[in-house]
Design an enzyme around this catalytic site. Sequence first.
Site, mmCIF file in Angstrom:
data_model
loop_
_atom_site.group_PDB
_atom_site.id
_atom_site.type_symbol
_atom_site.label_atom_id
_atom_site.label_comp_id
_atom_site.label_asym_id
_atom_site.label_seq_id
_atom_site.Cartn_x
_atom_site.Cartn_y
_atom_site.Cartn_z
ATOM 1 N N SER A 148 1.064 -1.290 0.291
ATOM 2 C CA SER A 148 -0.450 0.066 -0.328
ATOM 3 C C SER A 148 1.097 1.275 -0.011
ATOM 4 C CB SER A 148 -1.045 0.254 1.247
ATOM 5 O OG SER A 148 -1.192 1.126 1.689
ATOM 6 N N TYR A 161 -2.262 -0.874 10.425
ATOM 7 C CA TYR A 161 -2.042 -0.960 8.820
ATOM 8 C C TYR A 161 -0.527 -1.138 8.769
ATOM 9 C CZ TYR A 161 -3.602 -0.608 3.850
ATOM 10 O OH TYR A 161 -3.960 -1.532 2.853
#
Length: 303
Positions: A148, A161
């Site tokens: 990401s 995350y």
Amino acid sequence: MKTFQGKTAVLTGAASGFGLELARLAAAQGMNVVMADVQQDALDRAAEEVRGLGARVLPFRLDVSNAAQVEALGAATVEHFGVPHLVFNNAGVAFGGLIWEHSLKDWEWVVGVNLMGVAHGVRVFTPLMLEAARSNPEYQGHIVNTASMAGLLNAPNMGVYNVTKHAVVSLSETLYQDLHLVTEQVDCSVLCPYFVPTGIHESHRNRPKDSLSQAKPTPSQLVAQATSAKAVTSGKVTAQEVAQKVLDAVRDRQFYIYSHPQALGMVQKRLEDVVQGRNPSDPFEGRPDIGQQLRQALREAMR
């Protein structure tokens, strides 16, 4: 890897988002497709659709955090189609909140899926691909790990995350270097998407019951959920466009894959902070209104 016809692709998180779009593209290229996902009903629908595109499909219900299940996926793939040529370690979940408010269960769930899911995929499939390369000088393999932009940045209120996605970038860069020590036939890439409508903001729908914390979500976690949902659903770049970028990158042996190259300015700023020893820059420097909204939401929620 210049052609995909007749080759085999393994995809985790294959029932939605990038995984499903990649499965569709793989089918259009004439590939065999191994589709793995934790959600059985969605997997069944997705596999039926991809079969309808003319592909040979092996659906496989999989919790990527479970080492034995990933090992079983590897064995099933070899049994049905032989050693795969493409492996997309794509399954992931999103979870946010102030970093000290994550429970042990939260850490175990997100690390298990986002990091260990990729690690298991690399551990299981890389040796198979290297052995195929040793046995056949014509064999070409490629692994794509989904990280990401959160693996290159550190947005606030997204602690666990961010940690897992940074780890996936590190794992992938190391894999790239390690592969290049031993072979020219197997390569890898890392996908770093920004906000793309994929449904990842609904990750909690597949969270195992035994991974749930006893406590209710904290105010900061509820704020993170709402913020993530808004950002993801408002994304303008489609999952299909990103999937095409991935296949193009495999064809061109490109390592870093970005959905939003314009976000790299923030990455450059962060790296300049590191090199120059500066304190971390304000992540909302370019959009102070968003930063103010987040601060206000968190402070109101925590009263």
